[in-house]
Design an enzyme around this catalytic site. Sequence first.
Site, short mmCIF file in Angstrom:
data_model
loop_
_atom_site.label_atom_id
_atom_site.label_comp_id
_atom_site.label_asym_id
_atom_site.label_seq_id
_atom_site.Cartn_x
_atom_site.Cartn_y
_atom_site.Cartn_z
N LYS A 204 -13.70 1.89 -4.06
CA LYS A 204 -14.70 2.19 -3.04
C LYS A 204 -15.83 3.02 -3.63
CE LYS A 204 -11.24 2.72 0.62
NZ LYS A 204 -10.70 3.64 1.60
N HIS B 293 5.50 -26.83 3.24
CA HIS B 293 4.62 -27.90 2.76
C HIS B 293 3.63 -27.37 1.75
CE1 HIS B 293 6.25 -30.57 5.78
NE2 HIS B 293 6.22 -29.53 6.59
N GLU C 119 0.84 -1.20 0.00
CA GLU C 119 0.00 0.00 0.00
C GLU C 119 0.88 1.25 0.00
OE1 GLU C 119 -2.82 1.06 3.26
OE2 GLU C 119 -4.37 0.79 1.75
O1 F6P Z 1 -8.65 1.34 2.11
C1 F6P Z 1 -7.38 1.58 2.58
C2 F6P Z 1 -7.35 2.19 3.95
O2 F6P Z 1 -7.57 3.55 3.86
C3 F6P Z 1 -6.04 1.88 4.65
O3 F6P Z 1 -5.04 2.74 4.29
C4 F6P Z 1 -6.44 1.96 6.08
O4 F6P Z 1 -5.52 1.35 6.93
C5 F6P Z 1 -7.78 1.25 6.03
O5 F6P Z 1 -8.35 1.65 4.79
C6 F6P Z 1 -8.72 1.58 7.16
O6 F6P Z 1 -9.01 2.95 7.20
P1 F6P Z 1 -9.67 3.61 8.46
O7 F6P Z 1 -8.75 3.41 9.62
O8 F6P Z 1 -9.82 5.04 8.10
O9 F6P Z 1 -10.99 2.93 8.70
#
Ligand code: F6P
Length: 538
Positions: free
Chosen positions: A502, A383, A352
């Site tokens: 998203k 394994h 990431e």
């Molecule tokens: O979708 C990625 C992300 O933004 C990560 O970088 C982060 O750790 C995770 O989602 C959770 O985000 P949040 O802590 O804002 O719920």
Amino acid sequence: MNSAWSALENSAARLSSTHLKDLITTSDRYSAFSFRHEGLLLDLSRQRLDPQVLEELIALANSQGMTDAISKLLSGERVNTTENRAALHSALRLPESAELIVDGQDVVSDVHQTLARMEEFVKKIHAGQWRGFTGKPISQVVNIGVGGSDLGPLMVCEALNQFRPDDARDIDLHFVSSMDGSQLANLLLELDAESTLFVLSSKSFGTIDTLANAATAIEWLQERSGLSRELVLKQHFIGVTAAPEKAISWGLAESNLLKFWDWTGGRYSLWSAIGLPIALSVGMHGFKELLAGAHSMDKHFSEAPLTENLPVLLAMTGIWNTNFQDIHAHAILPYDGRLAHLPAYLEQLEMESNGKSVSGQGEAVSHRTCPILWGEIGPNAQHAFYQLLHQGTERVMCDFIVPARRYVDRESTLQDQHQLALANCLAQARVLALGDAALTDGIERPSWQRYFGNQPSTVILLDELTPYNLGSLVALYEHKVYAQAVIWGINPFDQWGVELGKRVANDLITALNKSSKATYDPATEGLLDAIQNLRESR
Ligand code: F6P
């Protein structure tokens, strides 16, 4: 790229037909390529490089301004350029006596105020004074979060379970993250609502996965208690977030909130209040030991010359493999079951952060960046996918991570089991490097029983797995990621690549609910139709 890059290209050509077995047998190999910081030994002897390459890698780091970049990171400069902010996870582990002014504010005093509040929460829960709706003390804590708000605490709690102090032993910790609710649904079957506390962990307080799990938990608690949403939230929820105003308008009580700061990246957040489950597990003392180990690595990263600087050396060997050896797969192989979640944790941390193809200035990069990481507890992977490591067509770099001492206070078969794990770790690193040459019996074998070797690996040997050493280990990887980003010229602290999916998912929810007439590509529409038909046919 610059002349330092060209020198490495020349060295790659120079060494192209040299097998690793011929590099590692020089008598000073180990002393020249192993490096130590406190309880952590970094052994690079099984990398496909020689002293000249190491010098050239350090020259490359210098040519990219590594020392200056390290001090920018640690002093709170806005190294996260696309989001115009600092990346100050290292400030979360500064001692109380330190001072670090960022935007006119001493972040160290803010950090220690939050640590003090965390301590209050931890003490109250450990003392059985945080009670559920019938007055029963809390004995089950469920962390709801995803990504950085899940993987760090999960990995550390699992790794340090044996360090639980007596007053923490009555608390069971659970982690749920999956958006489809399957982990939570299973867990709710076992939990007693009266004594269950949920920790809602979300930096942004906008992550749908987490909020959806929270809604299910609230519904479950309301059904069992007959209480209002407000009361359920007050007695059974703690929130950990960098967006407190959102959490409050969602319904969390301000007194139940622990805050952190937007300069803490999600995948770098286990050191913040996101580490509450860790503190609940190993106590504040254990949590502070973890911070101290990480801080020690921060100091080392800042002060050690690049030629002895563990994060820089780890980073630069990765650069050598990725950019000059054409190796694009990286396996993380802990030889200790307590580190079961370390591969998943590092997958997020590295991919990431550095899974980018555009430079900090917005231009396409002309070289490869982050390799594909994956991993598993090493002995179990032996394994499973080790076949590919030994005889497949892919070149893979491996990190072996293992403690030298374990079960020290016990005379038991468990000590034998640890010896077994150590022997297998050393054997695999040796066979990957040497191939057939690891055997000296002189027997000719058919091709399907041959081992090519020549696969590079790093061994990270911990004296012991302790909170302090784990803190150092995680900080080592964090800084490695940063040092690689400096070489690649990318910003490791944003994650725009996960945003579009998203947005599109939000749009598709309305399509699945049949409330939108939007048109999609034929592939998506085909699946939407198939799902609707299957639903209607029930
Ligand atoms: O979708 C990625 C992300 O933004 C990560 O970088 C982060 O750790 C995770 O989602 C959770 O985000 P949040 O802590 O804002 O719920």
